[in-house]
Motif scaffolding. Structure first.
Motif, PDB file in Angstrom:
ATOM      1  N   GLY A  65       0.802  -1.224   0.000  1.00 25.64           N
ATOM      2  CA  GLY A  65       0.000   0.000   0.000  1.00 25.64           C
ATOM      3  C   GLY A  65       0.833   1.271   0.000  1.00 25.64           C
ATOM      4  N   GLN A  66       2.132   1.162  -0.257  1.00 30.97           N
ATOM      5  CA  GLN A  66       3.015   2.332  -0.179  1.00 30.97           C
ATOM      6  C   GLN A  66       3.471   2.759  -1.567  1.00 30.97           C
ATOM      7  N   THR A  67       3.986   3.983  -1.648  1.00 35.90           N
ATOM      8  CA  THR A  67       4.454   4.474  -2.947  1.00 35.90           C
ATOM      9  C   THR A  67       5.847   5.071  -2.845  1.00 35.90           C
ATOM     10  N   ILE A  68       6.589   4.991  -3.939  1.00 37.43           N
ATOM     11  CA  ILE A  68       7.881   5.679  -4.060  1.00 37.43           C
ATOM     12  C   ILE A  68       7.535   7.082  -4.530  1.00 37.43           C
ATOM     13  N   LEU A  91      18.069  12.528   9.233  1.00 34.80           N
ATOM     14  CA  LEU A  91      17.128  11.453   9.569  1.00 34.80           C
ATOM     15  C   LEU A  91      15.967  11.478   8.582  1.00 34.80           C
ATOM     16  N   GLU A  92      15.672  10.331   7.994  1.00 42.74           N
ATOM     17  CA  GLU A  92      14.492  10.190   7.140  1.00 42.74           C
ATOM     18  C   GLU A  92      13.495   9.266   7.839  1.00 42.74           C
ATOM     19  N   ILE A  93      12.230   9.664   7.863  1.00 39.72           N
ATOM     20  CA  ILE A  93      11.176   8.797   8.394  1.00 39.72           C
ATOM     21  C   ILE A  93      10.404   8.249   7.201  1.00 39.72           C
ATOM     22  N   GLY A  94      10.371   6.933   7.066  1.00 38.00           N
ATOM     23  CA  GLY A  94       9.667   6.309   5.934  1.00 38.00           C
ATOM     24  C   GLY A  94      10.621   5.968   4.801  1.00 38.00           C
ATOM     25  N   THR A  95      11.425   4.921   4.989  1.00 30.27           N
ATOM     26  CA  THR A  95      12.432   4.508   3.994  1.00 30.27           C
ATOM     27  C   THR A  95      11.788   4.061   2.691  1.00 30.27           C
ATOM     28  N   GLY A  96      10.630   3.386   2.802  1.00 38.76           N
ATOM     29  CA  GLY A  96       9.996   2.830   1.603  1.00 38.76           C
ATOM     30  C   GLY A  96      10.980   1.928   0.885  1.00 38.76           C
ATOM     31  N   CYS A  97      11.231   2.196  -0.387  1.00 42.67           N
ATOM     32  CA  CYS A  97      12.169   1.369  -1.151  1.00 42.67           C
ATOM     33  C   CYS A  97      13.612   1.815  -0.961  1.00 42.67           C
ATOM     34  N   GLY A  98      13.825   2.971  -0.346  1.00 43.03           N
ATOM     35  CA  GLY A  98      15.198   3.432  -0.121  1.00 43.03           C
ATOM     36  C   GLY A  98      15.702   4.431  -1.146  1.00 43.03           C
ATOM     37  N   TYR A  99      14.840   4.785  -2.110  1.00 45.19           N
ATOM     38  CA  TYR A  99      15.299   5.714  -3.161  1.00 45.19           C
ATOM     39  C   TYR A  99      15.704   7.076  -2.591  1.00 45.19           C
ATOM     40  N   GLN A 100      14.803   7.672  -1.810  1.00 49.06           N
ATOM     41  CA  GLN A 100      15.130   8.995  -1.270  1.00 49.06           C
ATOM     42  C   GLN A 100      16.353   8.935  -0.341  1.00 49.06           C
ATOM     43  N   ALA A 101      16.492   7.840   0.386  1.00 55.39           N
ATOM     44  CA  ALA A 101      17.666   7.679   1.263  1.00 55.39           C
ATOM     45  C   ALA A 101      18.946   7.687   0.419  1.00 55.39           C
ATOM     46  N   VAL A 114      14.335   5.346   8.848  1.00 53.22           N
ATOM     47  CA  VAL A 114      13.519   4.451   9.664  1.00 53.22           C
ATOM     48  C   VAL A 114      12.282   4.007   8.879  1.00 53.22           C
ATOM     49  N   GLU A 115      11.979   2.707   8.913  1.00 48.11           N
ATOM     50  CA  GLU A 115      10.800   2.169   8.220  1.00 48.11           C
ATOM     51  C   GLU A 115      10.052   1.236   9.170  1.00 48.11           C
ATOM     52  N   ARG A 116       8.708   1.319   9.172  1.00 48.59           N
ATOM     53  CA  ARG A 116       7.900   0.500  10.083  1.00 48.59           C
ATOM     54  C   ARG A 116       7.425  -0.815   9.466  1.00 48.59           C
ATOM     55  N   VAL A 117       7.579  -0.999   8.143  1.00 48.42           N
ATOM     56  CA  VAL A 117       7.138  -2.240   7.493  1.00 48.42           C
ATOM     57  C   VAL A 117       8.374  -3.105   7.219  1.00 48.42           C
ATOM     58  N   ALA A 141      11.802   0.392  12.655  1.00 51.04           N
ATOM     59  CA  ALA A 141      11.277   0.979  13.888  1.00 51.04           C
ATOM     60  C   ALA A 141      10.141   1.940  13.554  1.00 51.04           C
ATOM     61  N   ASP A 142       9.466   2.412  14.603  1.00 53.15           N
ATOM     62  CA  ASP A 142       8.419   3.421  14.437  1.00 53.15           C
ATOM     63  C   ASP A 142       9.074   4.800  14.428  1.00 53.15           C
ATOM     64  N   GLY A 143       8.967   5.473  13.299  1.00 51.19           N
ATOM     65  CA  GLY A 143       9.619   6.768  13.122  1.00 51.19           C
ATOM     66  C   GLY A 143       9.075   7.879  14.004  1.00 51.19           C
ATOM     67  N   ASN A 144       7.890   7.676  14.588  1.00 51.38           N
ATOM     68  CA  ASN A 144       7.348   8.697  15.489  1.00 51.38           C
ATOM     69  C   ASN A 144       8.294   9.000  16.646  1.00 51.38           C
ATOM     70  N   MET A 145       9.129   8.018  16.981  1.00 53.71           N
ATOM     71  CA  MET A 145      10.058   8.180  18.112  1.00 53.71           C
ATOM     72  C   MET A 145      11.367   8.823  17.677  1.00 53.71           C
ATOM     73  N   MET A 158      10.454  13.773   6.337  1.00 48.43           N
ATOM     74  CA  MET A 158       9.456  12.732   6.544  1.00 48.43           C
ATOM     75  C   MET A 158       8.742  12.453   5.222  1.00 48.43           C
ATOM     76  N   ALA A 159       8.615  11.160   4.886  1.00 48.36           N
ATOM     77  CA  ALA A 159       8.038  10.768   3.601  1.00 48.36           C
ATOM     78  C   ALA A 159       6.611  10.258   3.749  1.00 48.36           C
ATOM     79  N   ALA A 160       5.983  10.518   4.896  1.00 47.06           N
ATOM     80  CA  ALA A 160       4.592  10.135   5.125  1.00 47.06           C
ATOM     81  C   ALA A 160       3.940  11.303   5.856  1.00 47.06           C
ATOM     82  N   LEU A 213       1.368   8.801   7.858  1.00 44.30           N
ATOM     83  CA  LEU A 213       2.289   8.291   8.877  1.00 44.30           C
ATOM     84  C   LEU A 213       1.455   7.434   9.814  1.00 44.30           C
ATOM     85  N   LEU A 214       1.879   6.195  10.043  1.00 44.14           N
ATOM     86  CA  LEU A 214       1.131   5.300  10.917  1.00 44.14           C
ATOM     87  C   LEU A 214       1.886   5.130  12.227  1.00 44.14           C
ATOM     88  N   MET A 215       1.215   4.493  13.191  1.00 41.45           N
ATOM     89  CA  MET A 215       1.834   4.279  14.496  1.00 41.45           C
ATOM     90  C   MET A 215       2.329   2.840  14.611  1.00 41.45           C
TER      91      MET A 215
END
Ligand code: SAH
Length: 218
Positions: A65-68, A91-101, A114-117, A141-145, A158-160, A213-215
């Motif tokens: 359910g995620q997008t690059i 720090l990036e929150i939401g690595t997804g596929c890693g492109y932006q990183a 950091v990626e939660r999935v 991990a959960d990027g909220n922290m 942040m990517a979400a 951004l999810l928890m």
């Protein structure tokens, strides 16, 4: 960079040059960002079936359910984050596929993402290894922290989309640092937070569309 061949002609530097020209036409001015976008082969990060669209300026499905993110948005956010300066720790929150990183790795000394999935975290790890990117550290991990053990960061991206800014992230921003993130639910806007000795300064920028951004971890 060591390239994998997914789809004929997709590795061609010419295709990427066209993307850079389009980003320029859309208003990206920071030459360091444009060079970084030019250096990272986006097709490596997308599904084989989508590789032919890797250099179109569109967001693409990642699975789960995620997008690059669309290249323009990646470039625009990093341009705002940089503000013409060299970045040390980001720090990036939401690595997804890693492109932006991988793009961030071209403009910063050390990148933490950091990626939660978990399967996305694992796939991004594999892609970044394949490209021999060695200044990105990924965390499941959960990027909220945020990452208190590594803070402070001179850039946080942040990517979400969050409905409000996670407190921990503001605290982990260095004095002199910048944070760029999408805020809002139905209507989302990029927001910039700058921290100085006096405190935080917030600006609302472009209208955007991000996944929420999810928890917690998944
Ligand atoms: N930067 C990515 C785009 C990621 S899409 C790229 O270049 O591909 C947004 C990502 O944020 C998704 O992978 C989603 O799983 C992740 N995400 C959402 N909430 C999160 C949270 N609380 N912590 C960490 N990652 C989160």
């Amino acid at each position: 960079m060591n390239m994998k061949h997914k789809g004929i002609g997709m590795t061609s530097q010419r295709t990427r040059n066209r993307l850079i020209e389009r980003l320029r036409a859309e208003g990206i001015r920071d030459e360091v960002v444009l060079a970084a976008m030019n250096a990272v082969p986006r097709h490596i990060f997308v599904d084989e079936a989508l590789a032919s669209r890797a250099y179109d300026d569109v967001s693409l499905p990642l699975g789960f359910g995620q997008t690059i993110s669309q290249p323009y948005i990646v470039a625009r956010m990093i341009e705002i984050l940089r503000n013409g300066r060299h970045l040390n720790r980001v720090l990036e929150i939401g690595t997804g596929c890693g492109y932006q990183a991988a793009v961030l790795a071209e403009v910063a000394k050390d990148v933490y993402s950091v990626e939660r999935v978990q399967p996305l975290f694992e796939r991004a790890t594999a892609y970044l290894n394949e490209l021999q990117v060695d200044n990105v550290t990924l965390r499941y991990a959960d990027g909220n922290m945020g990452l208190p053990e590594v803070a402070p960061f001179d850039g946080i991206i942040m990517a979400a989309a969050a409905t409000h800014v996670p407190r921990a992230l503001l605290e982990q921003l260095a004095v002199g640092g910048r944070m760029v993130l999408p805020l809002g639910a139905q209507e989302q806007y990029l927001h910039l937070f700058e921290r100085d000795e006096q405190g935080y300064h917030e600006k609302r920028l472009d209208a955007v569309r991000f996944v929420p951004l999810l928890m917690g971890k998944s």
